[in-house]
Design a protein around this motif. Structure first.
Motif, PDB file in Angstrom:
ATOM      1  N   ASP A   3      10.726  -0.425   6.878  1.00 19.15           N
ATOM      2  CA  ASP A   3      12.180  -0.432   7.211  1.00 19.15           C
ATOM      3  C   ASP A   3      12.858  -1.328   6.250  1.00 19.15           C
ATOM      4  N   ALA A   4      11.971  -2.634   6.009  1.00 20.95           N
ATOM      5  CA  ALA A   4      12.688  -3.512   4.964  1.00 20.95           C
ATOM      6  C   ALA A   4      12.854  -3.177   3.475  1.00 20.95           C
ATOM      7  N   VAL A   5      11.657  -2.195   3.096  1.00 25.60           N
ATOM      8  CA  VAL A   5      11.818  -1.655   1.746  1.00 25.60           C
ATOM      9  C   VAL A   5      12.501  -0.563   1.594  1.00 25.60           C
ATOM     10  N   GLY A   6      12.954   0.143   2.773  1.00 25.08           N
ATOM     11  CA  GLY A   6      13.926   1.135   2.793  1.00 25.08           C
ATOM     12  C   GLY A   6      13.043   2.666   2.476  1.00 25.08           C
TER      13      GLY A   6
ATOM     14  N   ARG B 192      -7.775  -0.181   4.590  1.00 25.54           N
ATOM     15  CA  ARG B 192      -7.473  -0.716   3.042  1.00 25.54           C
ATOM     16  C   ARG B 192      -6.734  -1.836   3.033  1.00 25.54           C
ATOM     17  N   PRO B 193      -6.816  -2.735   1.719  1.00 24.59           N
ATOM     18  CA  PRO B 193      -5.848  -4.038   1.859  1.00 24.59           C
ATOM     19  C   PRO B 193      -4.488  -3.587   1.758  1.00 24.59           C
ATOM     20  N   GLY B 194      -3.504  -3.941   2.522  1.00 25.13           N
ATOM     21  CA  GLY B 194      -2.203  -3.872   2.679  1.00 25.13           C
ATOM     22  C   GLY B 194      -1.446  -3.796   1.202  1.00 25.13           C
ATOM     23  N   HIS B 195      -1.948  -4.854   0.238  1.00 21.58           N
ATOM     24  CA  HIS B 195      -1.187  -5.019  -0.936  1.00 21.58           C
ATOM     25  C   HIS B 195      -1.506  -3.857  -1.794  1.00 21.58           C
ATOM     26  N   GLU B 196      -2.694  -3.449  -1.683  1.00 19.58           N
ATOM     27  CA  GLU B 196      -3.066  -2.234  -2.341  1.00 19.58           C
ATOM     28  C   GLU B 196      -2.445  -0.987  -2.186  1.00 19.58           C
ATOM     29  N   VAL B 197      -2.147  -0.688  -0.776  1.00 20.44           N
ATOM     30  CA  VAL B 197      -1.072   0.546  -0.343  1.00 20.44           C
ATOM     31  C   VAL B 197       0.383   0.188  -0.904  1.00 20.44           C
ATOM     32  N   MET B 198       0.509  -1.068  -0.603  1.00 20.73           N
ATOM     33  CA  MET B 198       1.955  -1.368  -1.041  1.00 20.73           C
ATOM     34  C   MET B 198       2.421  -1.044  -2.778  1.00 20.73           C
ATOM     35  N   ALA B 199       1.293  -1.473  -3.309  1.00 23.90           N
ATOM     36  CA  ALA B 199       1.475  -1.102  -5.089  1.00 23.90           C
ATOM     37  C   ALA B 199       1.418   0.317  -5.397  1.00 23.90           C
ATOM     38  N   GLU B 200       0.902   1.314  -4.282  1.00 19.86           N
ATOM     39  CA  GLU B 200       0.904   2.507  -4.636  1.00 19.86           C
ATOM     40  C   GLU B 200       2.146   3.115  -4.090  1.00 19.86           C
TER      41      GLU B 200
ATOM     42  N   ALA C  87       3.076 -10.094  -7.286  1.00 17.80           N
ATOM     43  CA  ALA C  87       3.234 -11.330  -6.269  1.00 17.80           C
ATOM     44  C   ALA C  87       4.002 -11.038  -4.999  1.00 17.80           C
ATOM     45  N   GLU C  88       5.248 -10.101  -5.122  1.00 18.17           N
ATOM     46  CA  GLU C  88       5.850  -9.514  -4.096  1.00 18.17           C
ATOM     47  C   GLU C  88       5.040  -9.027  -2.907  1.00 18.17           C
ATOM     48  N   ASN C  89       4.143  -8.027  -3.526  1.00 14.34           N
ATOM     49  CA  ASN C  89       3.342  -7.108  -2.609  1.00 14.34           C
ATOM     50  C   ASN C  89       2.314  -8.052  -1.812  1.00 14.34           C
ATOM     51  N   LEU C  90       1.644  -8.937  -2.619  1.00 16.55           N
ATOM     52  CA  LEU C  90       1.015 -10.089  -1.948  1.00 16.55           C
ATOM     53  C   LEU C  90       1.541 -10.980  -1.022  1.00 16.55           C
ATOM     54  N   ALA C  91       2.883 -11.226  -1.032  1.00 13.64           N
ATOM     55  CA  ALA C  91       3.657 -12.124  -0.141  1.00 13.64           C
ATOM     56  C   ALA C  91       4.008 -11.277   0.795  1.00 13.64           C
ATOM     57  N   ASP C  92       4.335 -10.150   0.601  1.00 16.28           N
ATOM     58  CA  ASP C  92       4.534  -9.119   1.977  1.00 16.28           C
ATOM     59  C   ASP C  92       3.415  -8.734   2.866  1.00 16.28           C
ATOM     60  N   ASN C  93       2.346  -8.744   1.996  1.00 16.65           N
ATOM     61  CA  ASN C  93       0.896  -8.498   2.732  1.00 16.65           C
ATOM     62  C   ASN C  93       0.561  -9.863   3.564  1.00 16.65           C
TER      63      ASN C  93
END
Length: 222
Positions: A30-33, A46-54, A62-68
């Motif tokens: 919801d936050a990233v739309g 799987r690690p969350g930041h890897e999913v976010m990067a995909e 850095a933003e993905n790591l912070a969100d994770n």
């Protein structure tokens, strides 16, 4: 099946945390739309930041790591509905006399929170995301667990429910027991659930009950 150590995944293998995980990812989506259903199937094991990067390939790491980190903190606080899966408590009790470990994409605080919420024992060897440079399907976590237990990978049995974890265990050169449903690639053995797995009294023999066994990709009824 004679082994010297048992390595277990956590979420989806020992505990049902699906609802809590989904709530956390829904808040991030919801936050990233972005619609949750467009990527939620990628998150398991799987690690969350890897999913976010995909999902957001142009986004700074850095933003993905912070969100994770925020997502994981959210999940530590939200254990509503987290429960042990059928057979988990019995299986862990039966492993008391042999080397065993949990290998998970969770952080250590999150893994301990979920084990506590589910009423399950925490092993002496708990390999979490902070301890390796790469998450599943990289074999690093399972290989680290084997080293800490002092057992060669070929003598380890891994219990997994997710494709990423099965690939990690295969890459580590370990036997793989799949639980909870079919995954790709096919594990060495496939069970309906943990109730179909027994540890015999000598502590080194696993018995697969009512299982479908895969050898060279061919299912065999047992």
């Amino acid at each position: 099946m004679r082994v010297r150590a048992v390595l277990l995944d956590l979420d989806g293998t020992l505990v049902d945390s699906h609802a809590a995980v989904r709530r956390s990812w829904q808040r991030w989506a919801d936050a990233v739309g972005i619609p949750l259903e467009s990527f939620f199937h990628r998150t398991h094991g799987r690690p969350g930041h890897e999913v976010m990067a995909e999902v957001l390939p142009e986004r700074p790491l850095a933003e993905n790591l912070a969100d994770n980190r925020a997502l994981l903190a959210d999940e530590i606080e939200d254990t509503d509905g987290v429960r042990a899966l059928p057979g988990a408590a019995r299986l862990l009790a039966s492993l008391a006399e042999m080397p065993w470990a949990i290998v998970t994409a969770c952080t250590e605080p999150l893994a301990r929170a979920r084990l506590a919420a589910a009423g399950l024992a925490t092993p002496e060897v708990l390999v979490t995301s902070e301890q390796t440079d790469a998450g599943k399907p990289d074999p690093a976590g399972y290989l680290l667990a084997a080293r800490r237990l002092g057992v060669e990978p070929a003598w380890c049995a891994v219990v997994e429910d997710a494709s990423a974890g099965v690939r990690a265990a295969i890459a580590a050169g370990m036997h793989v027991i799949g639980v909870g449903g079919p995954v790709e690639p096919a594990p060495t053995w496939e069970l309906a659930g943990l109730d179909d797995l027994e540890v015999l009294p000598d502590g080194v023999l696993l018995r697969l009950v009512g299982s479908r066994v895969h050898r060279d990709g061919a299912p065999i009824s047992t």
